[in-house]
Design an enzyme around this catalytic site. Sequence first.
Site, PDB file in Angstrom:
ATOM      1  N   GLY A 103       6.107  79.465  -1.368  1.00 38.04           N
ATOM      2  CA  GLY A 103       7.459  78.869  -1.516  1.00 38.04           C
ATOM      3  C   GLY A 103       8.439  78.542  -0.406  1.00 38.04           C
ATOM      4  O   GLY A 103       9.207  77.565  -0.092  1.00 38.04           O
ATOM      5  N   GLU A 139      13.035  83.233   3.018  1.00 37.68           N
ATOM      6  CA  GLU A 139      12.529  83.266   1.499  1.00 37.68           C
ATOM      7  C   GLU A 139      12.884  81.915   1.093  1.00 37.68           C
ATOM      8  O   GLU A 139      13.979  81.213   1.669  1.00 37.68           O
ATOM      9  CB  GLU A 139      13.224  84.411   0.830  1.00 37.68           C
ATOM     10  CG  GLU A 139      12.311  85.573   0.218  1.00 37.68           C
ATOM     11  CD  GLU A 139      11.190  85.222  -0.576  1.00 37.68           C
ATOM     12  OE1 GLU A 139      10.815  83.861  -0.901  1.00 37.68           O
ATOM     13  OE2 GLU A 139      10.882  85.957  -1.406  1.00 37.68           O
ATOM     14  N   ASP A 154      16.271  85.714  -6.387  1.00 37.86           N
ATOM     15  CA  ASP A 154      16.798  85.702  -7.837  1.00 37.86           C
ATOM     16  C   ASP A 154      17.364  87.125  -8.011  1.00 37.86           C
ATOM     17  O   ASP A 154      18.533  87.665  -7.921  1.00 37.86           O
ATOM     18  CB  ASP A 154      15.611  85.226  -8.687  1.00 37.86           C
ATOM     19  CG  ASP A 154      15.843  85.058 -10.423  1.00 37.86           C
ATOM     20  OD1 ASP A 154      16.601  86.139 -10.891  1.00 37.86           O
ATOM     21  OD2 ASP A 154      15.498  83.973 -10.766  1.00 37.86           O
ATOM     22  N   LYS A 169      20.634  83.149  -5.973  1.00 30.81           N
ATOM     23  CA  LYS A 169      21.463  83.005  -7.201  1.00 30.81           C
ATOM     24  C   LYS A 169      22.172  84.284  -7.434  1.00 30.81           C
ATOM     25  O   LYS A 169      21.702  85.211  -7.896  1.00 30.81           O
ATOM     26  CB  LYS A 169      20.317  82.919  -8.479  1.00 30.81           C
ATOM     27  CG  LYS A 169      19.460  81.791  -8.530  1.00 30.81           C
ATOM     28  CD  LYS A 169      18.326  81.990  -9.693  1.00 30.81           C
ATOM     29  CE  LYS A 169      17.286  80.797  -9.642  1.00 30.81           C
ATOM     30  NZ  LYS A 169      16.336  81.277 -10.755  1.00 30.81           N
ATOM     31  N   PHE A 174      16.444  77.630 -13.505  1.00 32.92           N
ATOM     32  CA  PHE A 174      15.012  77.297 -12.992  1.00 32.92           C
ATOM     33  C   PHE A 174      15.099  76.106 -12.255  1.00 32.92           C
ATOM     34  O   PHE A 174      15.223  75.008 -12.791  1.00 32.92           O
ATOM     35  CB  PHE A 174      13.973  77.729 -14.146  1.00 32.92           C
ATOM     36  CG  PHE A 174      12.592  77.589 -13.366  1.00 32.92           C
ATOM     37  CD1 PHE A 174      11.950  79.041 -12.750  1.00 32.92           C
ATOM     38  CD2 PHE A 174      11.714  76.416 -13.300  1.00 32.92           C
ATOM     39  CE1 PHE A 174      10.842  78.779 -12.336  1.00 32.92           C
ATOM     40  CE2 PHE A 174      10.464  76.425 -12.614  1.00 32.92           C
ATOM     41  CZ  PHE A 174       9.900  77.658 -12.200  1.00 32.92           C
ATOM     42  N   ASP A 216       7.816  75.888  -6.912  1.00 40.07           N
ATOM     43  CA  ASP A 216       6.983  75.377  -7.890  1.00 40.07           C
ATOM     44  C   ASP A 216       7.261  75.871  -9.318  1.00 40.07           C
ATOM     45  O   ASP A 216       7.811  76.800  -9.565  1.00 40.07           O
ATOM     46  CB  ASP A 216       5.289  76.028  -7.553  1.00 40.07           C
ATOM     47  CG  ASP A 216       5.314  77.273  -7.770  1.00 40.07           C
ATOM     48  OD1 ASP A 216       6.169  78.253  -7.496  1.00 40.07           O
ATOM     49  OD2 ASP A 216       4.275  77.748  -8.734  1.00 40.07           O
ATOM     50  N   ARG A 225       5.871  71.496  -5.497  1.00 37.82           N
ATOM     51  CA  ARG A 225       6.429  72.084  -4.062  1.00 37.82           C
ATOM     52  C   ARG A 225       6.603  71.019  -3.242  1.00 37.82           C
ATOM     53  O   ARG A 225       7.083  70.958  -2.218  1.00 37.82           O
ATOM     54  CB  ARG A 225       4.994  72.787  -3.530  1.00 37.82           C
ATOM     55  CG  ARG A 225       4.996  74.071  -4.306  1.00 37.82           C
ATOM     56  CD  ARG A 225       3.841  74.984  -3.427  1.00 37.82           C
ATOM     57  NE  ARG A 225       3.419  76.116  -4.315  1.00 37.82           N
ATOM     58  CZ  ARG A 225       4.209  77.408  -4.643  1.00 37.82           C
ATOM     59  NH1 ARG A 225       5.126  77.773  -3.955  1.00 37.82           N
ATOM     60  NH2 ARG A 225       3.398  78.302  -5.211  1.00 37.82           N
TER      61      ARG A 225
HETATM   62  P1  5GP Z   1      13.120  87.959  -7.521  1.00 35.19           P
HETATM   63  O1  5GP Z   1      11.964  88.931  -7.267  1.00 35.19           O
HETATM   64  O2  5GP Z   1      14.213  87.985  -6.597  1.00 35.19           O
HETATM   65  O3  5GP Z   1      13.688  88.106  -8.951  1.00 35.19           O
HETATM   66  O4  5GP Z   1      12.233  86.497  -7.265  1.00 35.19           O
HETATM   67  C1  5GP Z   1      12.107  85.998  -6.250  1.00 35.19           C
HETATM   68  C2  5GP Z   1      10.877  85.057  -6.361  1.00 35.19           C
HETATM   69  O5  5GP Z   1      10.755  84.372  -7.606  1.00 35.19           O
HETATM   70  C3  5GP Z   1      11.187  83.973  -5.380  1.00 35.19           C
HETATM   71  O6  5GP Z   1      10.621  84.124  -3.960  1.00 35.19           O
HETATM   72  C4  5GP Z   1      10.418  82.792  -5.962  1.00 35.19           C
HETATM   73  O7  5GP Z   1       9.006  82.996  -5.877  1.00 35.19           O
HETATM   74  C5  5GP Z   1      10.628  83.134  -7.631  1.00 35.19           C
HETATM   75  N1  5GP Z   1      11.616  82.383  -8.188  1.00 35.19           N
HETATM   76  C6  5GP Z   1      12.922  82.887  -8.492  1.00 35.19           C
HETATM   77  N2  5GP Z   1      13.750  81.877  -9.016  1.00 35.19           N
HETATM   78  C7  5GP Z   1      13.020  80.855  -9.030  1.00 35.19           C
HETATM   79  C8  5GP Z   1      13.342  79.487  -9.604  1.00 35.19           C
HETATM   80  O8  5GP Z   1      14.407  79.094 -10.075  1.00 35.19           O
HETATM   81  N3  5GP Z   1      12.436  78.573  -9.445  1.00 35.19           N
HETATM   82  C9  5GP Z   1      11.052  79.017  -8.826  1.00 35.19           C
HETATM   83  N4  5GP Z   1      10.023  77.881  -8.721  1.00 35.19           N
HETATM   84  N5  5GP Z   1      10.592  80.164  -8.203  1.00 35.19           N
HETATM   85  C10 5GP Z   1      11.777  80.938  -8.635  1.00 35.19           C
HETATM   86 MG    MG Z   2       9.045  83.195  -3.208  1.00 34.24          MG
END
Ligand code: 5GP
Ligand code: MG
Length: 180
Positions: A50, A104, A108, A136, A157, A164, A170
């Site tokens: 990503g 990164e 999220d 976020k 999302f 992706d 992407r």
């Molecule tokens: P976390 O572990 O912080 O909950 O999620 C982080 C990872 O989830 C990011 O590196 C990304 O790969 C994926 N991710 C989180 N939110 C989104 C989103 O809105 N869209 C996409 N495509 N991937 C996300």
């Molecule tokens: Mg990621």
Amino acid sequence: MEKIKLHDKTFRLSIPYGEIESAIDAVARKINDAYRGVEGTKAILCVLNGAIMFTSELMKRLDFDTELITMKLSSYAGTASTGEVRETMTISGDVRGKHLLIVEDIIDSGRTIEVLYNMMKDAGAADIRICTMLLKPGCYVKEIPIDFVAKNIPDDFIVGFGLDYDELGRNYKDIYVLDA
Ligand code: 5GP
Ligand code: MG
């Protein structure tokens, strides 16, 4: 394009490329200021896949010498976090003793970055700072400080600019949000 379709879902334009570019310009200036005068080896850790596009745009704007290390981690399947972070690829270089900037695409809940941060600490990085293109804030529940954020976004999302939906989307240079 106002709308795109990936697999079974439609996404609508959310952040145009120009806005992403200005946000990257601004965050790069902050990073340059923060690393000015820092002695020793610097390394950027690009979290694949990503963060590829963001890392390349960011690196062009950095005015200090830095190594580039890549690593693949994944915790997402479809449009929801699985809650489990898996290390799906080994790291491409050694972080021991280096000033590490983790780059990164999006943070999220923070689960991924927390795992990564602890891994890098255990691997012996001299210090660790975190830069994310998107955060976020409404979802982030961890304690680790996110040092550099290009842009805060709502809890939706999104795809595009490296991000992706099941491996598609992407390549778009604008960012799109799931169209309800
Ligand atoms: P976390 O572990 O912080 O909950 O999620 C982080 C990872 O989830 C990011 O590196 C990304 O790969 C994926 N991710 C989180 N939110 C989104 C989103 O809105 N869209 C996409 N495509 N991937 C996300
Ligand atoms: Mg990621």
